[in-house]
Design an enzyme around this catalytic site. Sequence first.
Site, PDB file in Angstrom:
ATOM      1  CG  ASP A 135      -0.338  -0.197   2.517  1.00 10.30           C
ATOM      2  OD1 ASP A 135      -1.037  -0.027   3.532  1.00 10.30           O
ATOM      3  OD2 ASP A 135       0.855  -0.555   2.568  1.00 10.30           O
ATOM      4  CB  ILE A 136       2.206   3.430   1.964  1.00 16.15           C
ATOM      5  CG1 ILE A 136       3.036   4.714   2.026  1.00 16.15           C
ATOM      6  CG2 ILE A 136       2.173   2.759   3.333  1.00 16.15           C
ATOM      7  CD1 ILE A 136       2.371   5.810   2.858  1.00 16.15           C
ATOM      8  CG  ASP A 138       7.142   5.979   5.747  1.00 14.46           C
ATOM      9  OD1 ASP A 138       6.266   6.184   6.601  1.00 14.46           O
ATOM     10  OD2 ASP A 138       8.150   6.707   5.622  1.00 14.46           O
ATOM     11  CB  THR A 139      11.548   3.655   6.314  1.00 19.92           C
ATOM     12  OG1 THR A 139      10.895   2.399   6.489  1.00 19.92           O
ATOM     13  CG2 THR A 139      11.090   4.622   7.384  1.00 19.92           C
ATOM     14  N   GLY A 140      10.974   2.240   3.474  1.00 16.15           N
ATOM     15  CA  GLY A 140      11.477   1.211   2.570  1.00 16.15           C
ATOM     16  C   GLY A 140      11.955  -0.016   3.327  1.00 16.15           C
ATOM     17  CB  THR A 142       7.969  -3.152   4.568  1.00 16.07           C
ATOM     18  OG1 THR A 142       7.526  -2.415   5.688  1.00 16.07           O
ATOM     19  CG2 THR A 142       7.152  -4.403   4.398  1.00 16.07           C
ATOM     20  CE  LYS A 166       3.687   9.082   4.697  1.00 16.81           C
ATOM     21  NZ  LYS A 166       3.624   9.026   6.122  1.00 16.81           N
ATOM     22  CB  VAL A 188      -2.368   9.811   3.898  1.00 13.63           C
ATOM     23  CG1 VAL A 188      -1.800  11.096   3.345  1.00 13.63           C
ATOM     24  CG2 VAL A 188      -1.465   8.631   3.577  1.00 13.63           C
ATOM     25  CG  ASP A 194      -4.988   1.126   9.766  1.00 17.09           C
ATOM     26  OD1 ASP A 194      -4.998   0.656  10.934  1.00 17.09           O
ATOM     27  OD2 ASP A 194      -4.009   1.039   8.994  1.00 17.09           O
TER      28      ASP A 194
END
Lengths: 223, 225
Positions: A135-136, A138-140, A142, A166, A188, A194
């Site tokens: 889904d997103i 962010d830091t990368g 995952t 992001k 967001v 969520d």
Amino acid sequence: MANRSPSIRIGDDAPGYDLDCFSIPKNYAQDLEKVFIPHGLIMDRIERLARDVLQDMGGQHIVALCVLKGAYKFFSDLLNAMETLNRNSDQASPIMVDFIRVSSYCNDQSTGSVRVLGGADLSSLAGKNVLIVEDIVDTGRTMQALLPLVEQHGPRMVRVASLLVKRTPRSLGYTPDFSGFEIPDRYVVGYAFDYNDYFRDLSHVCTLRETARDKYALAVQKL
Amino acid sequence: MAGKKEEARDNGRGVVISNHWPGYDLDLFTYPQHYYEDLNYVLIPHGVIVDRIERLAKDIMNDIGYSDIMVLCVLKGGYKFCADLVEHLKNISRNSDTFISMKVDFIRLKSYQNDQSMGDMQIIGGDDLSQLAGKNVLIVEDVVGTGRTMKSLLDKIEKYKPNMIKVASLLVKRTPRNNSFRPDYTGFEIPDLFVVGYALDYNEYFRDLNHICVISEQGKAKYRV
């Protein structure tokens, strides 16, 4: 690594849309700041991502790997779009699905450690074109944890599709192959993003007011 | 107890598809070319599935839409049904005055190989299931055959002491082996055929087919493990 397809870039100063211009569940009205990405725009963008993915990966069995729980909605919409294209084309290959669970957020802080929890039979990825759906980014972190795990099983190719990416100083530099929208470093919610299990039923991606964070906060868990 | 209804709307059987129903010719619809000759006919077109789910969502909201719902999606076959059902539940919630908090979790059950039901079952995945205590749980499943899987799952879930458990199954098969388990919400009651599509698979194939179809002998042989 394939050429990365372009993404919709939402600037740091993007004003967003007034909540009053869209349909928002009444109970969230005081918690949200702006509509950031309307649902219809998300769907239009997904339609194009599906085409980009199939152009790059089609022609061989694809295994779409959904990163639960966050990517479930995007996964479902993206797969629908890919299947629609497949139905209406002369050449298509079977698309299989699998689900893998990763956890790393609590409240709005990336807790710093990534846990990949079981369930999927990753040996079935050998020789396939694997599409990781997130889904997103962010830091990368995952993806950093997940990619080697997937590569271990000998897929033919691995691509990552993320709805949002992001722009953040905390990024470890990872960019997915397919990305829907590139956004500033704001928290967001909505369209399956969520905040401690709230806001999943909001269809637009919106920004959250500071006051709302306390309202829905959980104590940060020690891992 | 899960499986009973106070009020029978449609006798609780859902849309009943008779044994004589010939289905639709594949050539009247679009479907992925890679399944050409692997299917016999379309049993339930995708659009009808979605329309029926819209109504199920309304029935569910009328029954349990007064309190928070914990949706338990049974992967992998339940994933599309769950996605479409939850979408409709959210629409109803969005357009009503009452806000219902809905959380979705995912569990996996192991019990099928080829097209024979194996009988033994384990739950894999899911958050800490003890969090179900005191909650209204909605189990979302793709198909009920003998009912053995559902009964086994209900027994396991009941141990976590939820406030109530309801089961929504998209399909219920009319089978002589059915031990009379009836879900609370049924999409379609169908003949005892092996069906694929709309996330229902045959050895992982056909999940990417949007209509529910009957697999052909050729398809079974081609994708047999």
